[in-house]
Design an enzyme around this catalytic site. Structure first.
Site, PDB file in Angstrom:
ATOM      1  N   ILE A  18       3.995   2.093  -1.269  1.00  0.00           N
ATOM      2  CA  ILE A  18       4.954   2.330  -2.349  1.00  0.00           C
ATOM      3  C   ILE A  18       4.086   3.099  -3.462  1.00  0.00           C
ATOM      4  CG2 ILE A  18       6.568   1.421  -3.821  1.00  0.00           C
ATOM      5  CD1 ILE A  18       7.383   1.262  -1.306  1.00  0.00           C
ATOM      6  N   ASN A  64      -1.502   6.726  -1.384  1.00  0.00           N
ATOM      7  CA  ASN A  64      -0.995   5.558  -0.610  1.00  0.00           C
ATOM      8  C   ASN A  64      -1.069   5.671   1.049  1.00  0.00           C
ATOM      9  OD1 ASN A  64      -0.367   5.112  -3.458  1.00  0.00           O
ATOM     10  ND2 ASN A  64       1.450   4.508  -2.783  1.00  0.00           N
ATOM     11  N   ASP A  98      -5.201   4.555  -9.326  1.00  0.00           N
ATOM     12  CA  ASP A  98      -4.298   6.009  -9.165  1.00  0.00           C
ATOM     13  C   ASP A  98      -3.398   6.286 -10.408  1.00  0.00           C
ATOM     14  OD1 ASP A  98      -5.111   6.011  -6.778  1.00  0.00           O
ATOM     15  OD2 ASP A  98      -3.400   5.429  -5.739  1.00  0.00           O
ATOM     16  N   ALA A 127       0.866  -1.244  -0.080  1.00  0.00           N
ATOM     17  CA  ALA A 127       0.052   0.075   0.009  1.00  0.00           C
ATOM     18  C   ALA A 127       0.791   1.123  -0.074  1.00  0.00           C
ATOM     19  CB  ALA A 127      -0.864   0.080   1.243  1.00  0.00           C
ATOM     20  N   GLU A 174      -4.214   4.510   2.271  1.00  0.00           N
ATOM     21  CA  GLU A 174      -4.357   2.938   2.306  1.00  0.00           C
ATOM     22  C   GLU A 174      -3.674   2.578   3.526  1.00  0.00           C
ATOM     23  OE1 GLU A 174      -2.780   2.084  -1.384  1.00  0.00           O
ATOM     24  OE2 GLU A 174      -4.139   3.389  -2.388  1.00  0.00           O
ATOM     25  N   ASP A 220      20.963  39.161 -24.547  1.00  0.00           N
ATOM     26  CA  ASP A 220      21.447  40.214 -25.405  1.00  0.00           C
ATOM     27  C   ASP A 220      20.582  40.865 -26.232  1.00  0.00           C
ATOM     28  OD1 ASP A 220      24.116  39.083 -25.281  1.00  0.00           O
ATOM     29  OD2 ASP A 220      24.122  37.362 -26.596  1.00  0.00           O
TER      30      ASP A 220
END
Length: 848
Positions: free
Chosen positions: A279, A653, A691, A277, A656, A323
């Site tokens: 990662i 995440n 996701d 969950a 979760e 310039d």
């Protein structure tokens, strides 16, 4: 015998070419025979290497661990689904990185170097890879030597051959025949591919191309590896840190459960679920895609990004040192006024018979020599050529003293019927120092202070009208000792039409624009007033007299640096950076390379020398200052997008992880067994499919409308700062409370309760997308890719719970009341999230 041991006529004969170059039919035959003029390189992307690299991440290691544990515990269904998701993740990552790699390689083709050649008696510019042996190449200061060439013309020509010899001292080159065998360093009549013209100009016959050149023999030793950008390194480090933290948390949960007497297999599955969950699987791919997409968008706006790291730096830029000629102005010059015979005259009102020597000097200083690069590219030379186009003189070029920004003049030694004399094109102040005489009508006499005062007055009048002024003089013999002043030309180079608005946009974005020019200060001030810049000026002479502390103080309040040379640019850059500024600086000449390398963003203009382009981070293909402003806007938008999807993935995440963590602490049980709200398979589905698609779409989101009304970003700012962490935790807690309440309400029906949490998370996270975008004042339906991603994710979720696929995910169909509860929870979630953002904004007065 080698080519360097032959005479000029022998080389022409050997290569079957002439002073007029090759014709088209012969070029086609030689391309077929010798191939393209390029070193052997890795043409194709290594597919297998790219595929294997997808497994080299802590994310995949954790997923593989979960797969093996599921097999070991006999959870075959979980193992099959996790294995399938590993394969899906691998191929998605491979496909995305393959596309990104192709995009970057396409961009490299746009930076293909060009060469000036003589073919069919005409000079033209071609791609360097189309050169063939026998081609006649024009060489100028600042360009790379495109192939091994035998010199047939050389004027003060010096090359840097350090790539071949390791010796950094410039090597003098000349037209000659080398009779005895010599090593590379002793071949004075050959210029080698990959070396750099550091001074002078010349013409050469191509004698070797591609892998047949000297540099081709060591090609494998000089291959370069692409490096990750600082942002990519930071995010890799973040991913690794999260992975380590998650493994530690998973083991803590496992140990806690076993200590409490829970079933070991159950706790292993729970710990595995938490690891999965936490990662953010899609993070590396989305960053790569976002950067690659961003540089493609910049290319459409005429900005070629050579180094991806510059995309990140753009958002931090506080000063643009630009310039004047060609960047702030149109680079389309026309002679509109002259000063000759002590009179200021409109260019339309002067005829050849009125000042024949004046016209002759301009012609001889500018147009002698059949093939000259400046006559094709330099706006001033083109304007002067047009001005004297009706004046043809039978003269031969005997020698040349090429222009440099330090000496501010160029000269051509001409031979007319046996009489040799020099013809000069100079800056006015240089002419006043070098000229000892003046010609008025047919009379030549010593120049006095009154003459100089009148010349300077005429120069100032022209400069105040924003004209670029050049002086012309000639010598009485070939010694350069007795120079005779003959007159001035004033050329108009109007500002670009949209540059004033672009400068205003930069000012609104907290970016100061400074003009840097070699022109007279009065000319520079006149242009500055037209484009909305201030007129506080420091000249090169004034800068020379300042110490570093004085310059550091003065540079804060200076709008223009006039009459500067490239060494001054480095000092200006050092002073700005000493004040903490993040500087983008433009340049075009070989001597600009040190400043371009030292700048936070070195910007070469499209007409710059090869050395300047190689030293730069970006190239303006249209030379237009407005393109820099557009690049800054695009760069800020890209960085915003990266922050959006990092925020989105981490907050999703976090929700979760917190759901699982608190579920274990609260010990939800059915029939004395610990029940968790989500399975590992459901979590992987959410992370990779639900996701992943919206995160990719966020990576190509539109820039916020106010992106150019914000102050520049602090380069030390973390991608995930304290405000974002606060937002992530707040969202995580809100999601956790809502999901655990829904979970509790549906127990003891475990599959129904898990389905409610599973589907609620999907809906909440899709809602989270629009919460994040609202922080940037973006319209809900302005990103068509995001609309497609959200709809696709939602439809995929419906397919999972309403088709036979549900057996693989351990879910059941939901009824209308279930959906009402989820939508009510979504409304509460969005309200709390927006209130939280408002609170952060009030407390910190900035975006999270």
């Amino acid at each position: 015998m080698e080519f360097y041991q032959l005479s000029k006529s022998q080389v022409f004969e050997e290569l079957h070419t002439s002073e007029n170059g090759l014709d088209e039919d012969e070029i086609t035959l030689r391309l077929e025979k010798y191939g393209n003029n390029k070193l052997r390189e890795e043409e194709s992307i290594k597919v297998l290497k790219l595929l294997i690299s997808q497994f080299n991440s802590i994310v995949v290691y954790i997923l593989m661990g979960a797969f093996l544990i599921s097999l070991f515990l006999g959870e075959k269904l979980d193992a099959i689904v996790i294995g399938s998701i590993i394969v899906l993740n691998t191929f998605l990552g491979f496909f995305q990185e393959y596309k990104a790699e192709k995009s970057i390689r396409t961009l490299k083709k746009f930076s293909m170097p060009k060469s000036f050649v003589v073919r069919n008696g005409k000079a033209s510019e071609i791609n360097t890879d189309l050169l063939v042996p026998g081609d006649l190449v024009l060489l100028e200061s600042g360009s790379f030597v495109p192939a091994d060439c035998y010199l047939i013309e050389a004027y003060e020509l010096k090359t840097d051959e350090s790539l071949l010899t390791g010796e950094s001292t410039p090597v003098q080159k000349k037209v000659c025949t080398v009779s005895s065998a010599k090593d590379i360093g002793g071949r004075e009549n050959i210029v080698f591919s990959g070396s750099t013209i550091v001074n002078g100009r010349g013409k050469g016959i191509v004698v070797a191309t591609g892998m047949d050149t000297q540099v081709g023999k060591i090609a494998e030793m000089i291959q370069e590896e692409e490096e990750q950008t600082p942002l990519q390194k930071k995010l890799d480090k973040l991913g690794t840190s999260l992975g380590i933290a998650v493994v530690i948390i998973a083991f803590i949960i496992l140990g806690t459960g076993i200590f409490r007497g829970e079933d070991i297999i159950t706790m292993v599955l729970v710990s595995m679920s938490i690891a999965v969950a936490a990662i953010p699987e899609g993070l590396p791919a989305v960053v790569t895609i976002s950067l690659a997409f961003g540089v493609q968008m910049m290319l459409k706006k005429n900005v070629l990004v050579r180094r991806l790291s510059s995309v990140e730096t753009l958002g931090s830029t506080t000063v643009i040192a630009a310039d004047k000629t060609g960047t702030l102005t149109q680079n389309k010059m026309t002679v509109v006024e002259v000063y000759v015979n002590e009179k200021e005259i409109n260019s339309k009102d002067i005829l050849l018979k009125d000042a024949p020597k004046f016209f002759e000097t301009i012609y001889l200083s500018n147009d002698v020599g059949e093939h000259r690069i400046e006559k094709l590219t330099d706006p001033a030379d083109i304007a002067l050529s047009n001005f004297v186009s009706n004046n043809k003189i039978d003269a031969k070029k005997a020698d040349e003293d090429p222009f440099t920004s330090e000496k501010k003049y160029s000269a051509v030694l001409c031979d007319i019927k046996g009489k040799k004399f020099w013809n000069y094109k100079l800056a006015v102040e240089v002419a006043m120092k070098m000229c000892r005489c003046i010609q008025i009508g047919d009379m030549i006499r010593a120049i006095n202070e009154k003459d100089k005062a009148r010349i300077i007055e005429a120069n100032d009048k022209m400069a105040s009208k924003a004209l670029r002024v050049l002086a012309f003089a000639y010598s009485l013999d070939e010694t350069k000792k007795e120079l005779v002043f003959i007159g001035l030309t004033g050329m108009i180079d109007p500002p670009r039409p949209d540059v004033k608005k672009s400068i205003e946009d930069c000012r609104s974005a907290g970016i100061k624009v400074i003009m840097v020019t070699g022109d007279h200060k009065i000319t520079a001030q006149a242009i500055a007033r037209q484009i909305g810049l201030g007129d506080k000026v420091i000249t090169g002479d004034e800068l020379e007299s300042m110490n570093e502390d004085t310059l550091k103080d003065r540079v804060r309040f200076t709008d223009i640096f006039a009459r500067v040379n490239p060494s001054h640019k480095v000092r200006i850059l050092d002073a700005l950076k000493a004040n903490g500024e993040i500087v983008a600086m433009t340049g075009d000449g070989i001597n600009d390379a040190p400043a371009l390398k030292k700048a936070d963003i070195g910007v070469a203009v499209g007409t710059a020398t090869d050395v300047a382009k190689e030293s730069s981070d970006m190239v303006l293909l249209d030379n237009d200052f407005s393109s820099i402003a557009k690049a800054v806007e695009e760069g800020r938008g890209i960085y915003d997008n990266i922050k959006k999807f990092v925020n989105y993935l981490l907050s999703s995440n976090m929700g979760e992880v917190m759901i699982l963590f608190f579920a274990i602490l609260l010990a939800f049980k059915v029939d004395n067994m610990v029940i968790i709200p989500l399975t590992a398979v459901q979590i992987l589905w959410i992370n990779l499919v639900t996701d992943g698609l919206p995160a990719l779409a966020l990576g190509v989101d539109n820039a916020a409308k106010d992106v150019m009304n914000r102050k520049p970003r602090d380069p030390k700012e973390k991608i995930v700062d304290k405000n974002m962490w606060f937002s992530i935790f707040m969202v995580g807690i809100t999601i956790t409370i809502a999901c655990l309440i829904l979970f509790k309400l549906n127990l003891p029906d475990v599959m129904k309760a898990q389905t409610m949490v599973f589907t609620s998370l999907v809906v909440f996270e899709l809602g989270r997308v629009y919460m994040i975008r609202s922080q940037y004042q973006l319209e809900m339906f302005s990103n068509k890719w995001l609309i497609g991603a959200v709809l696709s994710s939602f439809i995929l979720q419906l397919i999972v719970i309403y088709t036979p696929l549900r057996s693989y995910f351990d879910v059941v169909p939901l009824n209308l009341i279930d959906w009402v509860l989820i939508l009510v929870a979504l409304a509460i979630f969005i309200t709390v999230g927006l209130l939280g953002f408002t609170l952060i904004k009030r407390v910190t007065h900035e975006f999270d």
